[in-house]
Design a protein around this motif. Structure first.
Motif, PDB file in Angstrom:
ATOM      1  N   GLU A  74       0.822  -1.215   0.000  1.00 43.45           N
ATOM      2  CA  GLU A  74       0.000   0.000   0.000  1.00 43.45           C
ATOM      3  C   GLU A  74       0.860   1.272   0.000  1.00 43.45           C
ATOM      4  OE1 GLU A  74      -2.496  -3.200   2.026  1.00 43.45           O
ATOM      5  OE2 GLU A  74      -0.381  -2.578   1.970  1.00 43.45           O
ATOM      6  N   THR A  75       2.045   1.194   0.608  1.00 43.80           N
ATOM      7  CA  THR A  75       2.928   2.353   0.617  1.00 43.80           C
ATOM      8  C   THR A  75       3.466   2.636  -0.779  1.00 43.80           C
ATOM      9  OG1 THR A  75       3.540   2.056   2.940  1.00 43.80           O
ATOM     10  CG2 THR A  75       5.069   3.324   1.570  1.00 43.80           C
ATOM     11  N   TYR A  76       3.827   1.589  -1.499  1.00 44.59           N
ATOM     12  CA  TYR A  76       4.287   1.777  -2.882  1.00 44.59           C
ATOM     13  C   TYR A  76       3.160   2.346  -3.745  1.00 44.59           C
ATOM     14  CZ  TYR A  76       8.475  -0.867  -1.628  1.00 44.59           C
ATOM     15  OH  TYR A  76       9.645  -1.281  -1.032  1.00 44.59           O
ATOM     16  N   GLN A  77       1.952   1.896  -3.518  1.00 48.27           N
ATOM     17  CA  GLN A  77       0.807   2.429  -4.262  1.00 48.27           C
ATOM     18  C   GLN A  77       0.594   3.911  -3.927  1.00 48.27           C
ATOM     19  OE1 GLN A  77      -2.313  -0.171  -2.934  1.00 48.27           O
ATOM     20  NE2 GLN A  77      -1.669  -1.889  -4.211  1.00 48.27           N
ATOM     21  N   TYR A  78       0.723   4.232  -2.645  1.00 41.15           N
ATOM     22  CA  TYR A  78       0.537   5.609  -2.195  1.00 41.15           C
ATOM     23  C   TYR A  78       1.627   6.514  -2.767  1.00 41.15           C
ATOM     24  CZ  TYR A  78      -0.778   9.283   1.185  1.00 41.15           C
ATOM     25  OH  TYR A  78      -1.211  10.442   1.783  1.00 41.15           O
ATOM     26  N   ALA A  79       2.843   6.009  -2.837  1.00 46.63           N
ATOM     27  CA  ALA A  79       3.945   6.776  -3.417  1.00 46.63           C
ATOM     28  C   ALA A  79       3.641   7.128  -4.865  1.00 46.63           C
ATOM     29  CB  ALA A  79       5.243   5.980  -3.330  1.00 46.63           C
ATOM     30  N   THR A  80       3.113   6.173  -5.603  1.00 43.61           N
ATOM     31  CA  THR A  80       2.752   6.428  -7.004  1.00 43.61           C
ATOM     32  C   THR A  80       1.640   7.465  -7.098  1.00 43.61           C
ATOM     33  OG1 THR A  80       3.389   4.179  -7.659  1.00 43.61           O
ATOM     34  CG2 THR A  80       1.876   5.364  -9.122  1.00 43.61           C
ATOM     35  N   THR A  81       0.648   7.349  -6.226  1.00 40.77           N
ATOM     36  CA  THR A  81      -0.482   8.285  -6.229  1.00 40.77           C
ATOM     37  C   THR A  81      -0.023   9.714  -5.951  1.00 40.77           C
ATOM     38  OG1 THR A  81      -2.045   6.584  -5.508  1.00 40.77           O
ATOM     39  CG2 THR A  81      -2.669   8.875  -5.118  1.00 40.77           C
ATOM     40  N   LEU A  82       0.779   9.908  -4.894  1.00 41.87           N
ATOM     41  CA  LEU A  82       1.222  11.253  -4.532  1.00 41.87           C
ATOM     42  C   LEU A  82       2.213  11.815  -5.547  1.00 41.87           C
ATOM     43  CD1 LEU A  82       1.657  11.189  -0.644  1.00 41.87           C
ATOM     44  CD2 LEU A  82      -0.154  12.250  -1.987  1.00 41.87           C
ATOM     45  N   THR A  83       3.062  10.966  -6.087  1.00 43.68           N
ATOM     46  CA  THR A  83       4.033  11.438  -7.085  1.00 43.68           C
ATOM     47  C   THR A  83       3.314  11.996  -8.300  1.00 43.68           C
ATOM     48  OG1 THR A  83       5.707   9.851  -6.347  1.00 43.68           O
ATOM     49  CG2 THR A  83       5.966  10.767  -8.554  1.00 43.68           C
ATOM     50  N   ARG A  84       2.267  11.310  -8.735  1.00 42.06           N
ATOM     51  CA  ARG A  84       1.503  11.783  -9.882  1.00 42.06           C
ATOM     52  C   ARG A  84       0.665  13.006  -9.529  1.00 42.06           C
ATOM     53  NH1 ARG A  84      -0.650   5.831 -11.976  1.00 42.06           N
ATOM     54  NH2 ARG A  84       1.329   5.182 -12.973  1.00 42.06           N
ATOM     55  N   ARG A  85       0.026  12.961  -8.385  1.00 44.76           N
ATOM     56  CA  ARG A  85      -0.866  14.052  -7.979  1.00 44.76           C
ATOM     57  C   ARG A  85      -0.102  15.363  -7.782  1.00 44.76           C
ATOM     58  NH1 ARG A  85      -5.315  14.952  -4.463  1.00 44.76           N
ATOM     59  NH2 ARG A  85      -5.530  17.234  -4.294  1.00 44.76           N
ATOM     60  N   LEU A  86       1.069  15.296  -7.153  1.00 41.73           N
ATOM     61  CA  LEU A  86       1.822  16.499  -6.811  1.00 41.73           C
ATOM     62  C   LEU A  86       2.966  16.780  -7.783  1.00 41.73           C
ATOM     63  CD1 LEU A  86       1.996  15.974  -2.929  1.00 41.73           C
ATOM     64  CD2 LEU A  86       0.345  17.345  -4.227  1.00 41.73           C
ATOM     65  N   GLY A  87       3.179  15.907  -8.751  1.00 40.56           N
ATOM     66  CA  GLY A  87       4.259  16.101  -9.706  1.00 40.56           C
ATOM     67  C   GLY A  87       5.623  16.101  -9.041  1.00 40.56           C
ATOM     68  N   LEU A  88       5.854  15.157  -8.149  1.00 38.64           N
ATOM     69  CA  LEU A  88       7.062  15.169  -7.332  1.00 38.64           C
ATOM     70  C   LEU A  88       8.331  14.918  -8.145  1.00 38.64           C
ATOM     71  CD1 LEU A  88       5.855  13.088  -4.238  1.00 38.64           C
ATOM     72  CD2 LEU A  88       5.803  15.578  -4.549  1.00 38.64           C
ATOM     73  N   ASN A  89       9.357  15.680  -7.789  1.00 40.94           N
ATOM     74  CA  ASN A  89      10.705  15.463  -8.326  1.00 40.94           C
ATOM     75  C   ASN A  89      11.370  14.432  -7.415  1.00 40.94           C
ATOM     76  OD1 ASN A  89      13.243  15.638  -9.484  1.00 40.94           O
ATOM     77  ND2 ASN A  89      13.735  17.609  -8.544  1.00 40.94           N
ATOM     78  N   LEU A  90      10.996  13.181  -7.590  1.00 45.11           N
ATOM     79  CA  LEU A  90      11.338  12.120  -6.644  1.00 45.11           C
ATOM     80  C   LEU A  90      12.750  11.580  -6.884  1.00 45.11           C
ATOM     81  CD1 LEU A  90      10.014  10.566  -4.301  1.00 45.11           C
ATOM     82  CD2 LEU A  90       9.302   8.837  -5.973  1.00 45.11           C
ATOM     83  N   LYS A  91      13.498  11.468  -5.798  1.00 45.88           N
ATOM     84  CA  LYS A  91      14.842  10.903  -5.816  1.00 45.88           C
ATOM     85  C   LYS A  91      14.832   9.680  -4.894  1.00 45.88           C
ATOM     86  CE  LYS A  91      16.230  14.591  -8.092  1.00 45.88           C
ATOM     87  NZ  LYS A  91      16.597  14.541  -9.536  1.00 45.88           N
ATOM     88  N   VAL A  92      14.889   8.501  -5.468  1.00 49.46           N
ATOM     89  CA  VAL A  92      14.783   7.262  -4.695  1.00 49.46           C
ATOM     90  C   VAL A  92      16.178   6.733  -4.381  1.00 49.46           C
ATOM     91  CG1 VAL A  92      13.824   4.939  -4.605  1.00 49.46           C
ATOM     92  CG2 VAL A  92      12.627   6.750  -5.890  1.00 49.46           C
TER      93      VAL A  92
END
Length: 234
Positions: A74-92
C-alpha cells in the motif's frame, strides 16, 4: 522579516522561528536555501501534508525517498499516487545491500530482541542511503515532517536545527494529528490506504502494526515498541 542564516544557529535565532506558521517556515526555507533545499518523505500516513506544502512553494524541490525494500504494498501504491498528484521530483535511494543480501549475511535483523540488531538494520536500510542522498544532492536545508508529539526526542526539537553544515527544518513540528487531518481535508489530499486499517504511523511491513487501545503513543506500534527513532533524525 526573518534573518538569513549566517554562521551558527543561536538560541535567539531558534526562538525567532518558534511559533512561526508551517507555511511561513516553508517559504523561508525555500528562499534561504534555494536549490540546496530538499524534502524527505517515507510516504507514510501524514506525508501528503509536507509534500503538498513544499511543492506549492517549490514545485521542483527534490524529494528524497529512502526505499528500505520492506515497505507495505500500500505504501508503494501511495507513493505512485502522490508522485503523480503532486508532480514530485522524486529521488529514490536504497541500501547498497539488497534485502536478500542483507538477510543472507546478517539474518532477519528485525526479528531480533537485541536493540543493537535493530539499530544495525536501520543504519543499513535507512541511515546510510539517506546520508548518501544528502551528500550527492548537495543538500544544505533538509525539510522533514517530524512532529513534537510523536516521540520524547522530538518534543525537545526546535523548528530549525543545525547539524554540522546542514540545517533541518520541521515546519509541522507543533502540529497535532488533528491539524494534519484538517490540512489533508482542506486540500483534498489522498490518505494512505493503511489509515483506514488503523495505522497511525507506518514503516516497514514487518515492523509496523495498527494502533491499539493499549498504545500510549503512535510510535509504540513500530518495532514492537523497542525503539522510537530509526536514527535518521537523532
Amino acid at each position: 522579516m526573518l534573518t538569513s542564516l549566517e554562521g551558527s544557529m543561536t538560541e535567539s535565532m531558534e526562538a525567532q522561528f518558534t511559533g512561526l506558521s508551517a507555511e511561513h517556515l516553508m517559504q523561508w526555507a525555500a528562499e534561504e536555501f534555494g536549490d540546496s533545499l530538499a524534502v524527505s518523505t517515507s510516504f507514510g500516513i501524514q506525508s501528503a501534508v509536507t509534500l503538498h506544502m513544499a511543492t506549492q512553494i517549490m514545485p521542483n524541490v527534490p524529494v528524497i525517498w529512502v526505499d528500505t525494500g520492506y515497505l507495505h504494498e500500500e505504501t508503494y501504491q501511495y507513493a505512485t499516487t502522490l508522485t503523480r498528484r503532486l508532480g514530485l521530483n522524486l529521488k529514490v535511494y536504497e541500501s547498497a545491500l539488497s534485502p536478500s543480501q542483507m538477510e543472507s549475511r546478517l539474518g532477519r535483523l528485525w526479528e531480533s530482541e537485541n536493540l543493537e540488531d535493530l539499530n544495525k538494520y536501520d543504519q543499513i536500510r535507512k541511515v546510510e542511503p539517506m546520508n548518501r542522498a544528502l551528500a550527492e544532492l548537495n543538500v544544505h536545508g533538509w525539510v522533514s515532517g517530524l512532529r513534537a508529539d510523536q516521540t520524547d526526542f522530538r518534543k525537545h526539537l526546535p523548528p530549525i536545527k543545525r547539524t554540522g553544515t546542514r540545517y533541518r527544518i520541521y515546519p509541522i513540528l507543533e502540529w497535532t494529528t488533528r491539524d494534519v487531518y484538517r490540512y489533508q481535508q482542506q486540500h483534498h489530499l489522498p490518505q494512505h490506504p493503511l489509515f483506514e486499517q488503523g495505522y497511525a504511523t507506518v514503516g516497514d511491513y514487518h515492523s509496523s502494526r495498527p494502533l491499539s487501545t493499549t498504545d500510549d503513543t503512535e510510535r509504540n506500534t513500530r518495532f514492537r515498541g523497542m525503539k522510537q527513532e530509526c536514527g535518521l533524525h537523532t
